[in-house]
Scaffold this motif. Sequence first.
Motif, PDB file in Angstrom:
ATOM      1  N   ASP A  62      -1.581 -10.663   3.571  1.00  0.00           N
ATOM      2  CA  ASP A  62      -2.188 -10.204   4.816  1.00  0.00           C
ATOM      3  C   ASP A  62      -3.625  -9.745   4.584  1.00  0.00           C
ATOM      4  OD1 ASP A  62       0.267 -10.690   5.975  1.00  0.00           O
ATOM      5  OD2 ASP A  62       0.822  -8.577   6.162  1.00  0.00           O
TER       6      ASP A  62
ATOM      7  N   THR B 131      -0.922  -2.602   0.683  1.00  0.00           N
ATOM      8  CA  THR B 131      -0.004  -2.508  -0.450  1.00  0.00           C
ATOM      9  C   THR B 131       0.238  -3.892  -1.037  1.00  0.00           C
ATOM     10  OG1 THR B 131       1.847  -2.671   1.085  1.00  0.00           O
ATOM     11  CG2 THR B 131       1.144  -0.441   0.455  1.00  0.00           C
ATOM     12  N   SER B 132       0.898  -3.933  -2.196  1.00  0.00           N
ATOM     13  CA  SER B 132       1.075  -5.213  -2.892  1.00  0.00           C
ATOM     14  C   SER B 132       1.845  -6.232  -2.054  1.00  0.00           C
ATOM     15  CB  SER B 132       1.748  -5.006  -4.249  1.00  0.00           C
ATOM     16  OG  SER B 132       2.970  -4.326  -4.097  1.00  0.00           O
ATOM     17  N   GLU B 133       2.834  -5.784  -1.268  1.00  0.00           N
ATOM     18  CA  GLU B 133       3.573  -6.745  -0.448  1.00  0.00           C
ATOM     19  C   GLU B 133       2.742  -7.263   0.729  1.00  0.00           C
ATOM     20  OE1 GLU B 133       4.796  -2.602   0.917  1.00  0.00           O
ATOM     21  OE2 GLU B 133       4.576  -3.603  -1.002  1.00  0.00           O
ATOM     22  N   ARG B 134       1.593  -6.639   0.972  1.00  0.00           N
ATOM     23  CA  ARG B 134       0.702  -7.084   2.047  1.00  0.00           C
ATOM     24  C   ARG B 134      -0.535  -7.807   1.499  1.00  0.00           C
ATOM     25  NH1 ARG B 134       1.772  -1.544   4.165  1.00  0.00           N
ATOM     26  NH2 ARG B 134       3.415  -1.806   5.715  1.00  0.00           N
ATOM     27  N   PHE B 135      -0.504  -8.231   0.244  1.00  0.00           N
ATOM     28  CA  PHE B 135      -1.686  -8.872  -0.326  1.00  0.00           C
ATOM     29  C   PHE B 135      -2.072 -10.131   0.448  1.00  0.00           C
ATOM     30  CE2 PHE B 135      -4.027 -11.607  -3.284  1.00  0.00           C
ATOM     31  CZ  PHE B 135      -5.078 -10.748  -3.591  1.00  0.00           C
TER      32      PHE B 135
ATOM     33  N   ARG C  24      -6.338  -7.788  -6.309  1.00  0.00           N
ATOM     34  CA  ARG C  24      -4.877  -7.778  -6.445  1.00  0.00           C
ATOM     35  C   ARG C  24      -4.446  -6.676  -7.409  1.00  0.00           C
ATOM     36  NH1 ARG C  24      -1.274 -11.880  -5.554  1.00  0.00           N
ATOM     37  NH2 ARG C  24      -2.893 -13.473  -5.781  1.00  0.00           N
TER      38      ARG C  24
ATOM     39  N   VAL D 166      -2.110  -3.529  -6.511  1.00  0.00           N
ATOM     40  CA  VAL D 166      -0.830  -3.380  -7.204  1.00  0.00           C
ATOM     41  C   VAL D 166      -0.750  -2.035  -7.918  1.00  0.00           C
ATOM     42  CG1 VAL D 166       0.546  -4.271  -9.141  1.00  0.00           C
ATOM     43  CG2 VAL D 166      -0.330  -5.836  -7.407  1.00  0.00           C
TER      44      VAL D 166
END
Length: 195
Positions: free
Chosen positions: A16, A10-14, A55, A59
């Motif tokens: 990672d 997910t975007s908050e794990r980019f 990305r 997103v």
Amino acid sequence: MAQITIEPATSERFGDAQHALTGGGDGTACQCQWWTITNAEFQRTTTAERQEMLRAEIVSGPPPALIAYVDDQPAGWVRVGPRTAQVRLSRTKNYSANSEEPWDDDAVWAVSCFVVRREHRGEGLNARLLEAAVDYARAGGARVVEAYPVDPAAGRKKSPNELYHGTVSTFVAAGFREVARPRPDLAIVALDLTV
């Protein structure tokens, strides 16, 4: 014993995702875009542009991949999603001429790419990522999951970079059946999720 968890990219794990992709092999340069664009597009883009494509893909969602964590550190990656979103698969003759499934069917998903950081190889992460990818595909409405693994026992010895497809033995152990063998060292495998 190490704790392994697997989560959607997910975007908050980019960040990672970037860590998982940059631990060895071609993940850094490819940014898992090889199967999503044509060869001409791939050759025209820079690594930075492919990173931005990844990305944007993450997103906009849904997540196109899963990330494996070992003791909360990003350690591996698997691309899984509708085969129609991975346009190069249908343009690869070894696959297009041998798949049993229609290429315009959104219910056919593909597992097309694995990356495992060097320090975590040999820990069984590909098998864990594949199991999670099948569960993710099932939850996403997939009817069939298809993949294109290599057989390291056939032909010449494979480098770690050439194993990004996964290996036939990993897929067979997960219940996939071999559909075709376009080359001695390359198989098409499928798992019917309706049974």
